[in-house]
Design a protein around this motif. Sequence first.
Motif, PDB file in Angstrom:
ATOM      1  N   ALA A 166       0.883  -1.019   0.136  1.00  0.00           N
ATOM      2  CA  ALA A 166      -0.034  -0.100  -0.169  1.00  0.00           C
ATOM      3  C   ALA A 166       0.833   1.207   0.069  1.00  0.00           C
ATOM      4  CB  ALA A 166      -1.058  -0.082   1.042  1.00  0.00           C
ATOM      5  N   ARG A 167       1.990   1.210   0.672  1.00  0.00           N
ATOM      6  CA  ARG A 167       2.741   2.787   0.877  1.00  0.00           C
ATOM      7  C   ARG A 167       3.496   2.649  -0.507  1.00  0.00           C
ATOM      8  NH1 ARG A 167       6.223   1.342   5.463  1.00  0.00           N
ATOM      9  NH2 ARG A 167       4.489   2.220   6.522  1.00  0.00           N
ATOM     10  N   LEU A 168       4.016   1.879  -1.099  1.00  0.00           N
ATOM     11  CA  LEU A 168       4.670   1.948  -2.288  1.00  0.00           C
ATOM     12  C   LEU A 168       3.701   2.403  -3.659  1.00  0.00           C
ATOM     13  CD1 LEU A 168       7.392  -0.736  -2.074  1.00  0.00           C
ATOM     14  CD2 LEU A 168       7.759   1.648  -2.698  1.00  0.00           C
ATOM     15  N   LEU A 169       2.430   1.871  -3.406  1.00  0.00           N
ATOM     16  CA  LEU A 169       1.435   2.070  -4.262  1.00  0.00           C
ATOM     17  C   LEU A 169       0.873   3.500  -4.280  1.00  0.00           C
ATOM     18  CD1 LEU A 169      -0.671  -1.150  -4.308  1.00  0.00           C
ATOM     19  CD2 LEU A 169       0.242  -0.264  -6.266  1.00  0.00           C
ATOM     20  N   ARG A 170       0.823   4.134  -3.086  1.00  0.00           N
ATOM     21  CA  ARG A 170       0.629   5.383  -2.996  1.00  0.00           C
ATOM     22  C   ARG A 170       1.753   6.302  -3.333  1.00  0.00           C
ATOM     23  NH1 ARG A 170      -2.604   3.500   1.688  1.00  0.00           N
ATOM     24  NH2 ARG A 170      -4.667   3.517   1.032  1.00  0.00           N
ATOM     25  N   ARG A 171       2.968   5.898  -2.905  1.00  0.00           N
ATOM     26  CA  ARG A 171       4.221   6.861  -3.133  1.00  0.00           C
ATOM     27  C   ARG A 171       4.399   6.937  -4.849  1.00  0.00           C
ATOM     28  NH1 ARG A 171       8.981   4.342  -0.614  1.00  0.00           N
ATOM     29  NH2 ARG A 171       8.008   4.934   1.416  1.00  0.00           N
ATOM     30  N   GLY A 172       4.036   5.852  -5.429  1.00  0.00           N
ATOM     31  CA  GLY A 172       4.161   5.736  -6.832  1.00  0.00           C
ATOM     32  C   GLY A 172       3.140   6.685  -7.525  1.00  0.00           C
ATOM     33  N   ALA A 173       1.971   6.616  -6.981  1.00  0.00           N
ATOM     34  CA  ALA A 173       0.970   7.293  -7.519  1.00  0.00           C
ATOM     35  C   ALA A 173       1.109   8.879  -7.310  1.00  0.00           C
ATOM     36  CB  ALA A 173      -0.572   7.252  -6.814  1.00  0.00           C
ATOM     37  N   GLY A 174       1.814   9.216  -6.334  1.00  0.00           N
ATOM     38  CA  GLY A 174       2.150  10.512  -5.960  1.00  0.00           C
ATOM     39  C   GLY A 174       3.195  10.900  -6.790  1.00  0.00           C
ATOM     40  N   ALA A 175       4.184  10.091  -7.139  1.00  0.00           N
ATOM     41  CA  ALA A 175       5.142  10.425  -7.841  1.00  0.00           C
ATOM     42  C   ALA A 175       4.791  10.881  -9.258  1.00  0.00           C
ATOM     43  CB  ALA A 175       6.302   9.486  -7.905  1.00  0.00           C
ATOM     44  N   VAL A 176       3.983   9.809  -9.977  1.00  0.00           N
ATOM     45  CA  VAL A 176       3.592  10.173 -11.416  1.00  0.00           C
ATOM     46  C   VAL A 176       2.662  11.441 -11.465  1.00  0.00           C
ATOM     47  CG1 VAL A 176       4.112   7.735 -12.081  1.00  0.00           C
ATOM     48  CG2 VAL A 176       1.790   8.363 -11.442  1.00  0.00           C
ATOM     49  N   THR A 177       1.846  11.499 -10.575  1.00  0.00           N
ATOM     50  CA  THR A 177       0.937  12.693 -10.547  1.00  0.00           C
ATOM     51  C   THR A 177       1.601  13.999 -10.308  1.00  0.00           C
ATOM     52  OG1 THR A 177       0.027  12.458  -8.353  1.00  0.00           O
ATOM     53  CG2 THR A 177      -1.366  11.447 -10.117  1.00  0.00           C
ATOM     54  N   TRP A 232       4.752  14.324 -11.125  1.00  0.00           N
ATOM     55  CA  TRP A 232       5.635  14.580 -12.259  1.00  0.00           C
ATOM     56  C   TRP A 232       4.515  15.397 -13.344  1.00  0.00           C
ATOM     57  CZ3 TRP A 232       5.232  13.119 -17.444  1.00  0.00           C
ATOM     58  CH2 TRP A 232       6.567  13.310 -18.215  1.00  0.00           C
ATOM     59  N   ALA A 233       3.296  14.724 -13.703  1.00  0.00           N
ATOM     60  CA  ALA A 233       2.292  15.326 -14.658  1.00  0.00           C
ATOM     61  C   ALA A 233       2.070  16.790 -14.288  1.00  0.00           C
ATOM     62  CB  ALA A 233       1.437  14.403 -14.744  1.00  0.00           C
ATOM     63  N   ALA A 234       2.094  16.987 -13.063  1.00  0.00           N
ATOM     64  CA  ALA A 234       1.484  18.328 -12.577  1.00  0.00           C
ATOM     65  C   ALA A 234       2.731  19.352 -12.861  1.00  0.00           C
ATOM     66  CB  ALA A 234       0.919  18.360 -11.288  1.00  0.00           C
ATOM     67  N   SER A 235       4.003  18.959 -12.767  1.00  0.00           N
ATOM     68  CA  SER A 235       4.961  19.836 -12.928  1.00  0.00           C
ATOM     69  C   SER A 235       5.272  20.409 -14.321  1.00  0.00           C
ATOM     70  CB  SER A 235       6.189  19.309 -12.184  1.00  0.00           C
ATOM     71  OG  SER A 235       6.693  18.135 -13.265  1.00  0.00           O
ATOM     72  N   GLY A 236       4.446  19.982 -15.313  1.00  0.00           N
ATOM     73  CA  GLY A 236       4.905  20.539 -16.722  1.00  0.00           C
ATOM     74  C   GLY A 236       3.691  20.279 -17.494  1.00  0.00           C
ATOM     75  N   ALA A 237       3.516  21.560 -18.467  1.00  0.00           N
ATOM     76  CA  ALA A 237       2.286  21.304 -19.475  1.00  0.00           C
ATOM     77  C   ALA A 237       2.280  20.252 -20.285  1.00  0.00           C
ATOM     78  CB  ALA A 237       2.320  22.612 -20.151  1.00  0.00           C
ATOM     79  N   GLY A 238       1.406  19.402 -20.603  1.00  0.00           N
ATOM     80  CA  GLY A 238       1.380  18.194 -21.615  1.00  0.00           C
ATOM     81  C   GLY A 238       1.954  17.190 -21.134  1.00  0.00           C
ATOM     82  N   ARG A 239       2.142  16.918 -19.830  1.00  0.00           N
ATOM     83  CA  ARG A 239       2.532  15.698 -19.361  1.00  0.00           C
ATOM     84  C   ARG A 239       1.665  14.701 -18.641  1.00  0.00           C
ATOM     85  NH1 ARG A 239       7.734  17.012 -15.620  1.00  0.00           N
ATOM     86  NH2 ARG A 239       9.108  17.450 -17.327  1.00  0.00           N
ATOM     87  N   GLU A 240       0.239  14.978 -18.980  1.00  0.00           N
ATOM     88  CA  GLU A 240      -0.802  13.989 -18.543  1.00  0.00           C
ATOM     89  C   GLU A 240      -0.943  12.660 -19.355  1.00  0.00           C
ATOM     90  OE1 GLU A 240      -1.867  17.171 -20.042  1.00  0.00           O
ATOM     91  OE2 GLU A 240      -1.484  18.204 -18.020  1.00  0.00           O
ATOM     92  N   ARG A 241      -0.385  12.479 -20.562  1.00  0.00           N
ATOM     93  CA  ARG A 241      -0.058  11.201 -21.306  1.00  0.00           C
ATOM     94  C   ARG A 241       0.865  11.157 -21.818  1.00  0.00           C
ATOM     95  NH1 ARG A 241      -4.874   8.726 -21.756  1.00  0.00           N
ATOM     96  NH2 ARG A 241      -4.242   7.621 -23.335  1.00  0.00           N
ATOM     97  N   PRO A 242       2.137  11.102 -21.091  1.00  0.00           N
ATOM     98  CA  PRO A 242       3.462  10.837 -21.688  1.00  0.00           C
ATOM     99  C   PRO A 242       3.673   9.282 -22.363  1.00  0.00           C
ATOM    100  CG  PRO A 242       3.637  10.285 -19.160  1.00  0.00           C
ATOM    101  CD  PRO A 242       2.229  11.102 -19.671  1.00  0.00           C
ATOM    102  N   TYR A 243       4.051   9.305 -23.594  1.00  0.00           N
ATOM    103  CA  TYR A 243       4.000   7.994 -24.294  1.00  0.00           C
ATOM    104  C   TYR A 243       2.982   7.253 -24.098  1.00  0.00           C
ATOM    105  CZ  TYR A 243       8.678   9.626 -23.309  1.00  0.00           C
ATOM    106  OH  TYR A 243       9.686  10.399 -23.330  1.00  0.00           O
ATOM    107  N   GLY A 244       1.896   8.038 -24.219  1.00  0.00           N
ATOM    108  CA  GLY A 244       0.532   7.300 -24.160  1.00  0.00           C
ATOM    109  C   GLY A 244      -0.110   6.649 -23.012  1.00  0.00           C
ATOM    110  N   MET A 245       0.676   6.829 -21.870  1.00  0.00           N
ATOM    111  CA  MET A 245       0.275   6.352 -20.563  1.00  0.00           C
ATOM    112  C   MET A 245      -0.725   7.572 -19.870  1.00  0.00           C
ATOM    113  SD  MET A 245       3.660   4.878 -18.822  1.00  0.00           S
ATOM    114  CE  MET A 245       4.638   6.405 -18.789  1.00  0.00           C
ATOM    115  N   ASP A 246      -1.724   6.874 -19.334  1.00  0.00           N
ATOM    116  CA  ASP A 246      -2.824   7.816 -18.646  1.00  0.00           C
ATOM    117  C   ASP A 246      -2.407   7.863 -17.439  1.00  0.00           C
ATOM    118  OD1 ASP A 246      -5.163   8.930 -17.537  1.00  0.00           O
ATOM    119  OD2 ASP A 246      -6.463   7.695 -18.851  1.00  0.00           O
ATOM    120  N   LEU A 247      -1.626   8.611 -16.806  1.00  0.00           N
ATOM    121  CA  LEU A 247      -1.075   8.879 -15.361  1.00  0.00           C
ATOM    122  C   LEU A 247      -2.161   9.001 -14.435  1.00  0.00           C
ATOM    123  CD1 LEU A 247       1.995  10.663 -16.097  1.00  0.00           C
ATOM    124  CD2 LEU A 247       1.730   8.190 -15.850  1.00  0.00           C
TER     125      LEU A 247
END
Length: 179
Positions: free
Chosen positions: A120-131, A133-148
């Motif tokens: 549970a801890r790693l799942l939440r940590r990873g979720a926080g990291a990818v969201t 990362w996406a929030a830190s720059g424009a157009g990053r919501e779907r890098p390489y087609g991934m729906d973050l």
Amino acid sequence: MDSPADSPMDRTAQDRPVEGRDRDDEGRARNARPRDGLGRPLPYGADGVPRQPEGVVRAPDETVAEAQRLLDDGKPFHAHEVFEDAWKSGPEEERELWRGMAQLAVGLTHAARGNVTGGARLLRRGAGAVTGWAASGAGRERPYGMDLDSVAGWARRLAGDVEGGMSVDAAVRAPRLRG
């Protein structure tokens, strides 16, 4: 010159080092024990799942495709190694993305192994990291087609299910990286 039989890395019938630690060709410690699909060590000599080669440099789309294949096969530990390669070899500005994806795969690994707290801890940590990362720059919501957003939502739901006592089949609960 010593013969190969005189080497401290000689193996017994179980393929275990006679003395010292398992080492790779560069002398780094490596556990040569075979592993199961969730990365758990098996006894020397057992049939295991082939490991992902380390240090492979892939194009980002290849990373996503290979990781998805491994996740679908119920091998999140191996998918984490693919993401780790991208994390270590990719551009600096993408490291947080790939590190977060590796954490998600390891979180699924721990959840499937029955490690409620770590999973549970790693799942939440990873979720926080990818969201993050996406929030830190424009157009990053779907890098390489991934729906973050979807991937992060999957991770948070799975973390709650794991904490609620649900057992996890890694192949059944694997995320869809590309929505």
